[in-house]
Scaffold this motif. Structure first.
Motif, PDB file in Angstrom:
ATOM      1  N   VAL A  36       0.725  -0.858   0.353  1.00 54.63           N
ATOM      2  CA  VAL A  36       0.177  -0.096  -0.012  1.00 54.63           C
ATOM      3  C   VAL A  36       1.074   0.848  -0.129  1.00 54.63           C
ATOM      4  N   LEU A  37       0.535   2.113  -1.142  1.00 51.21           N
ATOM      5  CA  LEU A  37       1.271   3.963  -1.219  1.00 51.21           C
ATOM      6  C   LEU A  37       0.334   4.464  -1.234  1.00 51.21           C
ATOM      7  N   TYR A  38       0.497   5.549   0.372  1.00 48.43           N
ATOM      8  CA  TYR A  38      -0.455   6.724   0.302  1.00 48.43           C
ATOM      9  C   TYR A  38       0.160   7.772  -0.265  1.00 48.43           C
ATOM     10  N   LEU A  39      -0.615   8.307  -0.363  1.00 44.97           N
ATOM     11  CA  LEU A  39      -0.376   9.657  -1.139  1.00 44.97           C
ATOM     12  C   LEU A  39      -0.284  10.934  -0.267  1.00 44.97           C
ATOM     13  N   VAL A  68      -3.609  -3.155  -9.763  1.00 46.36           N
ATOM     14  CA  VAL A  68      -3.822  -2.419  -8.749  1.00 46.36           C
ATOM     15  C   VAL A  68      -4.614  -1.886  -9.012  1.00 46.36           C
ATOM     16  N   GLU A  69      -4.958  -1.133  -7.610  1.00 48.40           N
ATOM     17  CA  GLU A  69      -6.382  -0.103  -7.406  1.00 48.40           C
ATOM     18  C   GLU A  69      -5.800   0.600  -6.728  1.00 48.40           C
ATOM     19  N   VAL A  70      -6.491   2.337  -7.549  1.00 48.56           N
ATOM     20  CA  VAL A  70      -6.378   3.667  -6.493  1.00 48.56           C
ATOM     21  C   VAL A  70      -7.886   3.934  -5.561  1.00 48.56           C
ATOM     22  N   ARG A  71      -7.280   4.472  -4.553  1.00 53.55           N
ATOM     23  CA  ARG A  71      -8.619   4.234  -3.829  1.00 53.55           C
ATOM     24  C   ARG A  71      -7.953   6.296  -3.564  1.00 53.55           C
ATOM     25  N   LEU A  72      -9.215   6.952  -3.860  1.00 46.60           N
ATOM     26  CA  LEU A  72      -9.428   8.408  -3.473  1.00 46.60           C
ATOM     27  C   LEU A  72     -10.360   8.718  -2.285  1.00 46.60           C
ATOM     28  N   TYR A  73      -9.962   9.399  -2.275  1.00 46.47           N
ATOM     29  CA  TYR A  73     -11.134  10.531  -0.584  1.00 46.47           C
ATOM     30  C   TYR A  73     -10.915  12.206  -2.001  1.00 46.47           C
ATOM     31  N   VAL A  74     -12.458  12.393  -2.398  1.00 46.14           N
ATOM     32  CA  VAL A  74     -12.058  13.123  -3.531  1.00 46.14           C
ATOM     33  C   VAL A  74     -13.758  14.105  -3.842  1.00 46.14           C
ATOM     34  N   ALA A  75     -13.096  15.364  -3.832  1.00 51.95           N
ATOM     35  CA  ALA A  75     -14.296  16.500  -3.719  1.00 51.95           C
ATOM     36  C   ALA A  75     -14.641  17.551  -4.342  1.00 51.95           C
ATOM     37  N   SER A  76     -15.487  18.621  -4.794  1.00 53.40           N
ATOM     38  CA  SER A  76     -15.932  19.013  -6.329  1.00 53.40           C
ATOM     39  C   SER A  76     -17.006  19.890  -6.217  1.00 53.40           C
ATOM     40  N   SER A  77     -16.642  21.162  -6.793  1.00 55.29           N
ATOM     41  CA  SER A  77     -17.874  21.877  -6.974  1.00 55.29           C
ATOM     42  C   SER A  77     -18.896  22.326  -7.866  1.00 55.29           C
ATOM     43  N   ALA A  78     -18.064  21.211  -7.858  1.00 56.73           N
ATOM     44  CA  ALA A  78     -19.685  20.233  -9.693  1.00 56.73           C
ATOM     45  C   ALA A  78     -20.122  19.111  -9.201  1.00 56.73           C
ATOM     46  N   SER A  79     -20.984  19.220  -9.937  1.00 53.18           N
ATOM     47  CA  SER A  79     -22.204  17.865  -9.024  1.00 53.18           C
ATOM     48  C   SER A  79     -21.981  16.684 -10.389  1.00 53.18           C
ATOM     49  N   ASP A  80     -20.568  16.811 -10.611  1.00 48.84           N
ATOM     50  CA  ASP A  80     -20.428  15.802 -11.229  1.00 48.84           C
ATOM     51  C   ASP A  80     -19.363  15.662 -12.568  1.00 48.84           C
ATOM     52  N   CYS A  88      -5.201  12.552   3.787  1.00 47.05           N
ATOM     53  CA  CYS A  88      -5.063  12.888   4.981  1.00 47.05           C
ATOM     54  C   CYS A  88      -4.797  11.722   5.827  1.00 47.05           C
ATOM     55  N   ARG A  89      -4.949  11.742   7.869  1.00 45.51           N
ATOM     56  CA  ARG A  89      -5.277  10.608   8.714  1.00 45.51           C
ATOM     57  C   ARG A  89      -6.678  10.202   8.069  1.00 45.51           C
ATOM     58  N   GLU A  90      -7.471  11.426   8.402  1.00 47.76           N
ATOM     59  CA  GLU A  90      -9.285  10.680   8.141  1.00 47.76           C
ATOM     60  C   GLU A  90      -9.628  10.277   6.601  1.00 47.76           C
ATOM     61  N   HIS A  91      -8.730  10.685   5.689  1.00 49.61           N
ATOM     62  CA  HIS A  91      -9.083  10.434   4.489  1.00 49.61           C
ATOM     63  C   HIS A  91      -7.571  10.088   3.373  1.00 49.61           C
ATOM     64  N   PRO A  92      -7.369   8.216   3.772  1.00 52.41           N
ATOM     65  CA  PRO A  92      -6.340   8.351   3.543  1.00 52.41           C
ATOM     66  C   PRO A  92      -6.480   7.958   1.551  1.00 52.41           C
ATOM     67  N   SER A  93      -6.132   8.510   1.114  1.00 49.57           N
ATOM     68  CA  SER A  93      -6.223   8.354  -0.806  1.00 49.57           C
ATOM     69  C   SER A  93      -4.957   7.554  -0.613  1.00 49.57           C
ATOM     70  N   CYS A  94      -4.807   6.523  -1.121  1.00 49.87           N
ATOM     71  CA  CYS A  94      -3.382   5.166  -1.832  1.00 49.87           C
ATOM     72  C   CYS A  94      -3.673   3.975  -2.704  1.00 49.87           C
ATOM     73  N   VAL A  95      -2.658   3.707  -2.800  1.00 52.65           N
ATOM     74  CA  VAL A  95      -2.475   2.661  -4.263  1.00 52.65           C
ATOM     75  C   VAL A  95      -2.642   1.311  -3.840  1.00 52.65           C
ATOM     76  N   TYR A  96      -2.992   0.478  -4.250  1.00 50.67           N
ATOM     77  CA  TYR A  96      -3.132  -0.686  -3.572  1.00 50.67           C
ATOM     78  C   TYR A  96      -2.496  -1.180  -4.922  1.00 50.67           C
ATOM     79  N   LEU A  97      -0.381  -2.186  -4.409  1.00 49.39           N
ATOM     80  CA  LEU A  97      -0.362  -2.513  -5.890  1.00 49.39           C
ATOM     81  C   LEU A  97       0.876  -4.045  -4.950  1.00 49.39           C
TER      82      LEU A  97
END
Length: 639
Positions: free
Chosen positions: A393-396, A488-500, A607-616
């Motif tokens: 696991v590699l963390y951003l 390989v799987e990438v898990r991201l925590y994300v937000a946007s100003s848009a609705s899509d 971050c600790r609350e939202h740990p985006s990462c790569v499963y390798l």
């Protein structure tokens, strides 16, 4: 050493033989049969069937038909319903209902001929592979084996659409090409000429995307225009996508227990599909083998002999060799009962990329090819995933780091502006090859990740990492080699100003600077996209709340690569990969029809609350095997 069925016959060819399908439609069929002189040879022979929407009389079938006929096979090439010489109507993947029945009826027709011994094998690439699967699902007692080159598992989930995004760069070109060769084009020279002219001017058309109804040459071929807008706008996974040609996934329980050979590649369209297909088949308690071969070639029959993909050379071990020789070994085993060794092939033969010199490849006399020597070797696996594999696991992290250490801080994130009018470009990858007029649009394979003057976008030749809308995350220089596996799987925590909006992840092998590459070489390995309205699955779209943090999975990404010591593993995150995937306008409006766009401010958290990462997934580098044998070692005879 196996030498294959030997040349023992002449060939007699019968063209345009009508085969009647279940509904009375006559399917144009060419037969290549063993002969002695100008007369058909006595006896009964196994048959090999190719069904195609791409013209049964193209040169490939002429060569392959002769190759097999002189070695004691009947070879059958047939136009799909509604294409070239065949009657009827055609639908490409979407809402396709008759291909399976047409294939079944043709297999039964072959088995009933006086020159047939009742055993039929099928082969074909891409759509030709998908309709093989559809025919098998209908089932025939005379279907003995199938060789399926780089065909899909579920074309809605990945290929035509991809986690909601549309493969615009591939299917705009395919739509123009299908329209230029369809029934409307055969009946009217103007209909044929207009989409052909559009293919020659694709870069101009790509400046006007998305296509509009009634405003492109597709309008002259109404059936193809309707088909194009069905796939471009059909984001929900509903009934038209669930037919046997488009979705093997929904019909796998009806697939017969016959030997199957699956061929795919890291830079083809369907590596994910074939690993999934193999898993699904084996889950149905099969007694007959399912073998998988995964190489490096670009999607297409003619690229399998090429050790190169894009700007990268993988060495001679990457070439499948003479494809017909390879097929001969398989068909001799399962149609003629010869002991060719094919039944003893490993369950999975995959090509592990990497380990090359990192220099410009020299072809002799000091003449470089212009391609990076990335190299690699074949490896046989008897179980999947391998028991020796472990999950890294590699963390951003902040300042663009990619590390095994989980983030310690809270609130860390990066926000960037994604402007649909200035999308990040497609530079290589698992894309369609350039054989149908996509010059200047897409080039598949491995490339240094910087702009190109010969691409539609961008307008510069700067590194993609220099873009403000591409986030780059890098490991330190590796202290020892790292051998990676799929998926390989990438898990991201994300937000946007848009609705899509979209999020794209790309895994890269970053080379250090060298004499040949003073700025290094950033080699794309694999990429994937998620459209946020389909973050919860493919069945039903759901827009997002601006400013809300979501956990999303991007992938799986498929590759097998050896990262060398001194190199870096890199992950790029952005919101576009154009024109491989259609540009999300960020409005939340109907798919494929938006006439306006807005700039989205997209945020990636690490971050600790939202740990985006790569499963390798990785395996010990000491477990690398010697080169797996290619078809050139079978002793097959070159035609």
């Amino acid at each position: 050493m196996f030498t294959g069925s030997q040349r023992a016959y002449d060939v007699i060819v019968e063209e345009n033989v009508p085969v009647c399908a279940h509904d009375g439609t006559r399917l144009a069929t060419d037969l290549y049969r063993p002969a002695l002189g100008t007369a058909p040879a006595d006896g009964r022979f196994p048959a090999i069937l190719y069904r195609t929407p791409y013209d049964r009389q193209r040169l490939q079938f002429h060569h392959t038909g002769h190759f097999f006929a002189v070695r004691g096979y009947a070879f059958v090439a047939q136009d799909c319903q509604g294409r070239y010489g065949s009657e009827g109507s055609f639908a490409y993947l979407y809402d396709q209902q008759h291909e399976g029945l047409d294939g079944h009826d043709t297999i039964e027709w072959i088995a009933g001929q006086p020159w047939s011994d009742g055993k039929v094998g099928t082969a074909g690439v891409s759509y030709e592979g998908a309709i093989q699967e559809a025919a098998a699902i209908v089932s025939s007692p005379h279907l003995a084996t199938q060789v399926i080159f780089d065909a899909g598992y579920n074309y809605h989930t990945k290929t035509v659409r991809n986690s909601g995004a549309f493969s615009e760069g591939t299917f705009v070109a395919i739509a123009f090409w299908l329209a230029s060769t369809g029934k409307e084009a055969q009946a009217d020279p103007a209909v044929k000429r207009a989409p052909r002219d559009a293919l020659a001017r694709l870069p101009e058309w790509f400046e006007r995307l998305p296509l509009k109804r009634g405003a492109s040459p597709l309008t002259l071929a109404a059936s193809y225009e309707q088909w194009f807008f069905d796939i471009a706008t059909g984001g929900d996974y509903d009934a038209p996508w669930q037919n046997p040609t488009s979705s093997f996934e929904d019909h796998v329980d009806a697939y017969p227990d016959i030997p199957v050979l699956l061929l795919t590649s890291w830079y083809g369209h369907h590596s994910w599909a074939n690993f999934e297909k193999r898993r699904a088949l084996l889950n149905h308690r099969r007694t007959q083998p399912v073998k998988l071969v995964c190489g490096t070639w670009i999607h297409g029959y003619g690229t399998m002999q090429d050790p190169c993909a894009g700007e990268v050379d993988f060495g001679g071990a990457a070439s499948l060799g003479l494809v017909d020789d390879f097929l001969l070994r398989w068909f001799d085993e399962w149609l003629k009962g010869h002991d060719t060794g094919a039944s003893g092939w490993a369950l999975i033969r995959l090509f592990v990329m990497g380990g090359g010199t990192g220099c410009l490849l020299d072809v002799g006399l000091g003449r470089p090819t212009g391609r990076l020597s990335h190299a690699g070797l074949g490896r046989d696996e008897e179980e999947w995933p391998p028991a020796r594999a472990c999950q890294s696991v590699l963390y951003l992290g902040g300042a663009g780091t990619l590390s095994a250490e989980p983030p310690a801080a809270d609130g860390s994130a990066t926000t960037y502006a994604y402007d649909p009018d200035e999308p990040a470009p497609t530079v290589g990858g698992s894309t369609q090859n350039a054989q149908i007029g996509v010059s200047g649009i897409l080039y598949g394979g491995g490339f240094d990740q910087r702009g190109r003057e010969n691409l539609v976008v961008p307008k510069d030749t700067l590194p993609l990492s220099a873009r403000a809308d591409v986030l780059v995350f890098l490991t330190g220089m590796l202290a020892e080699p790292l051998d990676t596996l799929v998926p390989v799987e990438v898990r991201l925590y994300v937000a946007s100003s848009a609705s899509d909006t979209d999020f794209v992840a790309k895994l890269i092998d970053e080379y250090p600077p060298s004499e040949d590459y003073p700025h290094g070489f950033t080699l794309n390995l694999c990429d994937a996209v998620v459209r946020m309205r389909y973050r919860n699955g493919r069945r039903k779209a759901g827009l997002i709340e601006p400013g809300t943090v979501y956990e999303v999975t991007v992938g799986p990404l498929l590759t097998s690569n050896l990262f060398l010591a001194g190199y870096r593993i890199r992950l790029d995150v952005s919101s576009s990969n154009s024109p491989q995937f259609d540009v999300n306008p960020n409005t939340g409006g109907p798919l494929g029809l938006s006439s306006r766009s807005v700039v989205a401010r997209n945020t990636v958290y690490y971050c600790r609350e939202h740990p985006s990462c790569v499963y390798l997934p990785t395996v010990p580098t000491g477990a690398r095997a010697t080169e797996a044998p290619s078809s050139r070692e079978t002793g097959g005879e070159e035609e």
